[in-house]
Design a protein around this motif. Structure first.
Motif, mmCIF file in Angstrom:
data_model
loop_
_atom_site.group_PDB
_atom_site.id
_atom_site.type_symbol
_atom_site.label_atom_id
_atom_site.label_comp_id
_atom_site.label_asym_id
_atom_site.label_seq_id
_atom_site.Cartn_x
_atom_site.Cartn_y
_atom_site.Cartn_z
ATOM 1 N N MET A 1 -19.992 -19.316 18.415
ATOM 2 C CA MET A 1 -20.485 -18.654 17.208
ATOM 3 C C MET A 1 -22.012 -18.565 17.226
ATOM 4 O O MET A 1 -22.590 -17.543 16.844
ATOM 5 C CB MET A 1 -20.029 -19.436 15.964
ATOM 6 C CG MET A 1 -20.341 -18.727 14.654
ATOM 7 S SD MET A 1 -19.465 -17.172 14.489
ATOM 8 C CE MET A 1 -20.067 -16.611 12.904
ATOM 9 N N THR A 2 -22.658 -19.624 17.713
ATOM 10 C CA THR A 2 -24.122 -19.619 17.765
ATOM 11 C C THR A 2 -24.633 -18.486 18.628
ATOM 12 O O THR A 2 -25.574 -17.768 18.257
ATOM 13 C CB THR A 2 -24.638 -20.966 18.315
ATOM 14 O OG1 THR A 2 -24.257 -22.003 17.412
ATOM 15 C CG2 THR A 2 -26.150 -20.943 18.449
ATOM 16 N N TRP A 3 -24.026 -18.302 19.800
ATOM 17 C CA TRP A 3 -24.496 -17.253 20.707
ATOM 18 C C TRP A 3 -24.176 -15.867 20.175
ATOM 19 O O TRP A 3 -24.922 -14.912 20.423
ATOM 20 C CB TRP A 3 -23.898 -17.453 22.098
ATOM 21 C CG TRP A 3 -24.494 -18.652 22.755
ATOM 22 C CD1 TRP A 3 -23.911 -19.860 22.969
ATOM 23 C CD2 TRP A 3 -25.842 -18.774 23.250
ATOM 24 N NE1 TRP A 3 -24.795 -20.726 23.566
ATOM 25 C CE2 TRP A 3 -25.980 -20.095 23.755
ATOM 26 C CE3 TRP A 3 -26.925 -17.905 23.310
ATOM 27 C CZ2 TRP A 3 -27.169 -20.549 24.311
ATOM 28 C CZ3 TRP A 3 -28.104 -18.355 23.869
ATOM 29 C CH2 TRP A 3 -28.220 -19.660 24.366
ATOM 30 N N PHE A 4 -23.072 -15.741 19.437
ATOM 31 C CA PHE A 4 -22.757 -14.455 18.809
ATOM 32 C C PHE A 4 -23.839 -14.088 17.803
ATOM 33 O O PHE A 4 -24.322 -12.950 17.772
ATOM 34 C CB PHE A 4 -21.384 -14.531 18.122
ATOM 35 C CG PHE A 4 -21.051 -13.297 17.320
ATOM 36 C CD1 PHE A 4 -20.649 -12.136 17.950
ATOM 37 C CD2 PHE A 4 -21.148 -13.306 15.938
ATOM 38 C CE1 PHE A 4 -20.345 -10.990 17.223
ATOM 39 C CE2 PHE A 4 -20.846 -12.174 15.197
ATOM 40 C CZ PHE A 4 -20.442 -11.013 15.841
ATOM 41 N N VAL A 5 -24.226 -15.056 16.972
ATOM 42 C CA VAL A 5 -25.287 -14.827 15.989
ATOM 43 C C VAL A 5 -26.593 -14.481 16.693
ATOM 44 O O VAL A 5 -27.335 -13.604 16.259
ATOM 45 C CB VAL A 5 -25.476 -16.066 15.083
ATOM 46 C CG1 VAL A 5 -26.675 -15.879 14.164
ATOM 47 C CG2 VAL A 5 -24.220 -16.333 14.271
ATOM 48 N N ALA A 6 -26.872 -15.158 17.812
ATOM 49 C CA ALA A 6 -28.099 -14.903 18.559
ATOM 50 C C ALA A 6 -28.128 -13.480 19.113
ATOM 51 O O ALA A 6 -29.158 -12.789 19.043
ATOM 52 C CB ALA A 6 -28.245 -15.911 19.696
ATOM 53 N N SER B 1 -28.220 -20.497 13.016
ATOM 54 C CA SER B 1 -26.863 -19.938 13.065
ATOM 55 C C SER B 1 -25.929 -20.593 12.064
ATOM 56 O O SER B 1 -24.923 -19.999 11.651
ATOM 57 C CB SER B 1 -26.280 -20.096 14.475
ATOM 58 O OG SER B 1 -26.176 -21.475 14.823
ATOM 59 N N ASP B 2 -26.252 -21.828 11.659
ATOM 60 C CA ASP B 2 -25.393 -22.559 10.718
ATOM 61 C C ASP B 2 -25.998 -22.647 9.316
ATOM 62 O O ASP B 2 -25.602 -23.497 8.514
ATOM 63 C CB ASP B 2 -25.141 -23.974 11.241
ATOM 64 C CG ASP B 2 -26.441 -24.759 11.453
ATOM 65 O OD1 ASP B 2 -27.521 -24.132 11.411
ATOM 66 O OD2 ASP B 2 -26.362 -25.982 11.688
#
Length: 256
Positions: A1-6, A95-96
């Motif tokens: 999820m973090t990399w998707f947001v990035a 991201s969170d």
């Protein structure tokens, strides 16, 4: 999820960077940033949609206007790529958190202010004040949504502390510290303080350290004289950016 947001943030950064190029070009001359559409500064031809694709259009056009062949500054793809990189890093850092939109706005403003100050030696109120006013509800909402209402108070204290500190410097040495930098510090302190009040001091110190190192380097290499003005907003912005994006390891080290 973090990399998707990035990734999403980085792609958004390319589009925002394209808009920032308009802001950087028009704000110092007090033109509208909405109308008319982007145009060649030499021949005045409005750019077609195909010539407005971030980075790609500049490469395909080989850095020249399609109509008159005038060179297009490399600053344009640089701003777009830099904004994309900063947005991607911001996506990773937040991201969170519901604070992501606020910090994307913040960094977009800092990029525009920095490039304008480097070229024109001004910190435009047309960017500082709207960003400051838009940031307040965004950061308040983020603090409440994240279940950390104390951050609202921290942001207010950080803003006042940074503004007061640079105001003192301005009053002591007005030629070395413009009032535009003082106004900018209120914005920086707000975003640094929202994360942690200790970060306000770290971020401001980083800005002064970067400014001192680069300033000394310019004097030693004779690029600038001792009495020549050096824009300070980019260093304040860089210090705040580093402090925010690296806040977790910095605060861990500082508290050790």
């Amino acid at each position: 999820m973090t990399w998707f947001v990035a990734v999403v943030s980085g792609v958004l950064g390319l589009a925002v960077g394209s808009f920032l190029n308009v802001v950087i070009h028009r704000v110092p001359t007090k033109e509208s940033i909405v109308r008319p559409r982007s145009r060649c500064p030499r021949c005045g031809t409005e750019l077609a949609a195909r010539d407005n694709i971030p980075v790609v259009s500049w490469i395909l056009l080989r850095g020249k206007c399609r109509s008159c062949g005038a060179p297009i500054s490399g600053r344009y793809p640089l701003v777009e790529l830099f904004t994309a990189a900063v947005f991607a890093a911001t996506g990773i850092r937040f991201s969170d958190s519901w604070a992501l939109p606020a910090y994307l706005l913040f960094f977009a403003a800092l990029i525009a202010i920095s490039f304008i100050d480097l070229e024109h030696y001004i910190v435009p109120n047309r960017i500082v004040y709207p960003t400051l006013f838009a940031s307040i509800p965004l950061l308040v909402a983020a603090a409440l949504a994240d279940g950390q209402p104390d951050r609202i108070w921290h942001a207010a204290v950080g803003s006042l502390a940074a503004w007061g500190a640079l105001l003192v410097v301005h009053l002591i040495q007005p030629r070395g510290m413009g009032f535009g930098d003082v106004r900018l510090s209120a914005l920086l302190g707000m975003y640094l303080g929202w994360i942690d009040l200790e970060l306000v001091l770290l971020g401001m110190l980083l800005g002064f350290l970067l400014g001192a190192v680069v300033g000394i380097g310019l004097v030693v290499t004779k690029v600038r004289g001792r009495k020549d003005a050096v824009p300070f907003a980019p260093f304040l912005a860089a210090g705040a950016t580093i402090a925010i994006l690296a806040s977790r390891p910095l605060l861990s080290w500082y508290g050790a």
